[in-house]
Design an enzyme around this catalytic site. Structure first.
Site, mmCIF file in Angstrom:
data_model
loop_
_atom_site.group_PDB
_atom_site.id
_atom_site.type_symbol
_atom_site.label_atom_id
_atom_site.label_comp_id
_atom_site.label_asym_id
_atom_site.label_seq_id
_atom_site.Cartn_x
_atom_site.Cartn_y
_atom_site.Cartn_z
ATOM 1 N N SER B 32 0.862 -1.183 0.000
ATOM 2 C CA SER B 32 0.000 0.000 0.000
ATOM 3 C C SER B 32 0.894 1.228 0.000
ATOM 4 O O SER B 32 2.097 1.136 0.307
ATOM 5 C CB SER B 32 -0.859 -0.012 1.272
ATOM 6 O OG SER B 32 -1.385 1.258 1.530
ATOM 7 N N TYR B 45 -1.829 -1.155 10.198
ATOM 8 C CA TYR B 45 -1.914 -1.382 8.747
ATOM 9 C C TYR B 45 -0.578 -1.024 8.082
ATOM 10 O O TYR B 45 -0.037 -1.786 7.274
ATOM 11 C CB TYR B 45 -3.043 -0.519 8.172
ATOM 12 C CG TYR B 45 -3.343 -0.760 6.716
ATOM 13 C CD1 TYR B 45 -4.060 -1.869 6.306
ATOM 14 C CD2 TYR B 45 -2.919 0.144 5.739
ATOM 15 C CE1 TYR B 45 -4.343 -2.088 4.964
ATOM 16 C CE2 TYR B 45 -3.204 -0.065 4.399
ATOM 17 C CZ TYR B 45 -3.911 -1.176 4.017
ATOM 18 O OH TYR B 45 -4.197 -1.390 2.696
ATOM 19 N N ALA B 47 2.433 -0.854 9.405
ATOM 20 C CA ALA B 47 3.500 -1.802 9.767
ATOM 21 C C ALA B 47 3.358 -3.081 8.954
ATOM 22 O O ALA B 47 4.347 -3.645 8.460
ATOM 23 C CB ALA B 47 3.433 -2.116 11.259
ATOM 24 N N SER B 48 2.120 -3.547 8.785
ATOM 25 C CA SER B 48 1.926 -4.790 8.027
ATOM 26 C C SER B 48 2.305 -4.591 6.559
ATOM 27 O O SER B 48 2.939 -5.457 5.952
ATOM 28 C CB SER B 48 0.472 -5.273 8.153
ATOM 29 O OG SER B 48 -0.415 -4.458 7.412
ATOM 30 N N LYS B 49 1.961 -3.440 5.997
ATOM 31 C CA LYS B 49 2.254 -3.210 4.577
ATOM 32 C C LYS B 49 3.744 -2.941 4.348
ATOM 33 O O LYS B 49 4.297 -3.274 3.301
ATOM 34 C CB LYS B 49 1.400 -2.058 4.040
ATOM 35 C CG LYS B 49 -0.107 -2.376 4.017
ATOM 36 C CD LYS B 49 -0.415 -3.617 3.189
ATOM 37 C CE LYS B 49 -1.896 -3.878 3.048
ATOM 38 N NZ LYS B 49 -2.184 -5.110 2.290
ATOM 39 N N ILE B 78 -8.408 2.908 -3.424
ATOM 40 C CA ILE B 78 -8.949 2.367 -4.674
ATOM 41 C C ILE B 78 -10.449 2.135 -4.453
ATOM 42 O O ILE B 78 -10.882 1.791 -3.346
ATOM 43 C CB ILE B 78 -8.252 1.038 -5.030
ATOM 44 C CG1 ILE B 78 -6.732 1.246 -5.158
ATOM 45 C CG2 ILE B 78 -8.813 0.433 -6.310
ATOM 46 C CD1 ILE B 78 -6.273 2.138 -6.277
#
Lengths: 247, 130
Positions: B32, B45, B47-49, B78
């Site tokens: 992302s 979010y 950190a995960s991406k 999106i």
């Protein structure tokens, strides 16, 4: 066809990545203007016309402001508009800074950075006049991101191209003019074809894929950025580098 | 983390051996813009991406010579159900989110993934944009 009825200028279109892109754009329906100092551009343009495509050759030095203006004027006179600019003309002429003359530095900066500035400037002026939007693809490099010993003026210029691209992307995307850069690794083109075998081997080994890229692989990335497939992509860079910058 | 990172890890773990054996394959991992830049309220979010972004580079390095390309994508908002959900969560309308983009609208899915999955991107691996 992804570029039907589009008019595209490709600077440095007489060889290497520029030639591969000119041929691919023509196959995808674009009217292709090859701008180059080398007369081979004329031969490629003739070849495209003989294959049934529309094309024009303009002899142009991208460091000359009048030549650049003329390149746009001739394009519009012949094809009525300008939709795509691939600011691709560039040289690689390297030395460590203590051995590099000021003339060498200026020549690389003039062609690789100021040439992109002039091509973008007059393309954007024309696209704004038309009010139709447009797509600009600038020629960056892995050396827009990372340095390498001895890649002195080239990396400085390509770093400049990256930030110029981002800034223009921010400035003109609201008018529908998308500005992006393609950033290749080392590609098997005339720019490095004359290198000694051991230099080529060294370059191959720098890429995790274990090979150099091909001009057609970069051309396909340029096509993607220039086409409506990339309609939400602006001010960014597309690396075509065999994993070079993932290291 | 389980869905966004471990899910991607498991996908790669089980896809790569098959692709390496056939000496051909493209893996596109969903990161992302939040995997590149910081965003308030997106710590988990983001950190995960970010993890997906670097896992992708590691995978690309490991399998480049087996002709398996591993690439991450970094979209902004999106037009999807997830954007509807995010819009509710952060209390900003879709119109407001549209205006955060210089192009004046959210993006649409799929064409970038197609480009990266097919041979048009045959010399890209590890990163498409740094």
């Amino acid at each position: 066809m992804r570029l039907e009825n589009k008019v595209a200028i490709i600077t440095g279109g007489a060889s290497g990545i520029g030639e591969a892109t000119a041929r691919l754009f023509a196959q995808e329906g674009a009217k292709v203007v090859i701008a180059d100092l080398a007369d081979r551009g004329q031969e490629i343009s003739h070849d495209l016309i003989q294959q049934g495509y529309e094309s024009l050759f303009v002899k142009a030095d991208v460091t000359n402001e009048e030549h650049t203006k003329n390149m746009i004027e001739q394009t519009v006179r012949q094809f009525g508009q300008l939709d795509i600019m691939f600011a691709n003309a560039g040289i690689a002429n390297e030395a460590n800074i203590h051995e590099m003359s000021y003339e060498q530095w200026k020549k690389t900066m003039d062609i690789n950075l100021s040439g992109v500035y002039l091509s973008d400037k007059y393309a954007i002026e024309q696209m704004r006049k038309q009010g139709t939007g447009g797509a600009i693809v600038n020629s960056g490099s892995i050396h827009s991101f990372v340095g390498k010993d001895g890649v002195t003026a080239y990396a400085a210029a390509k770093g400049g191209v990256k930030l110029l691209t981002q800034t223009l992307g921010i400035t003109y995307s609201k008018e529908g003019i998308r500005v992006n850069a393609v950033c290749p690794g080392y590609i098997d083109t005339p720019l490095i074809a004359d290198s000694p075998k051991e230099v080529k081997e060294h370059l191959v080994n720098l890429h995790p894929m274990g090979r150099l890229g091909r001009a057609d692989e970069v051309a396909k990335a340029v096509l993607f950025l220039a086409s409506e497939d990339a309609s939400f992509i602006a001010g960014t860079t597309l690396l075509v580098d065999g994993g070079y910058t993932a290291q | 983390m389980s869905i966004n990172v471990t899910g991607v890890f498991l996908g790669m773990k089980h896809d790569v051996p098959i692709m390496a054996e056939q000496k051909n394959g493209s893996i596109i991992n969903a990161s992302s813009e939040a995997g590149i830049i910081g965003t308030p309220g997106h710590v988990l979010y983001g950190a995960s991406k970010g993890a997906v972004r670097i896992m992708t580079k590691d995978g690309a390095m490991e399998y480049a010579q087996a002709d398996v390309r591993v690439i991450s994508i970094h979209p902004g908002y999106i037009e999807t159900a997830m954007a509807d959900y995010a819009s509710e969560q952060i209390g900003r309308s879709k119109e407001e989110l549209d205006k955060t983009y210089l192009l004046g609208r959210m993006g649409k899915p799929a064409k970038m993934v197609l480009f990266l999955a097919c041979d048009d991107s045959s010399f890209s691996t590890g990163a498409v944009s740094n």
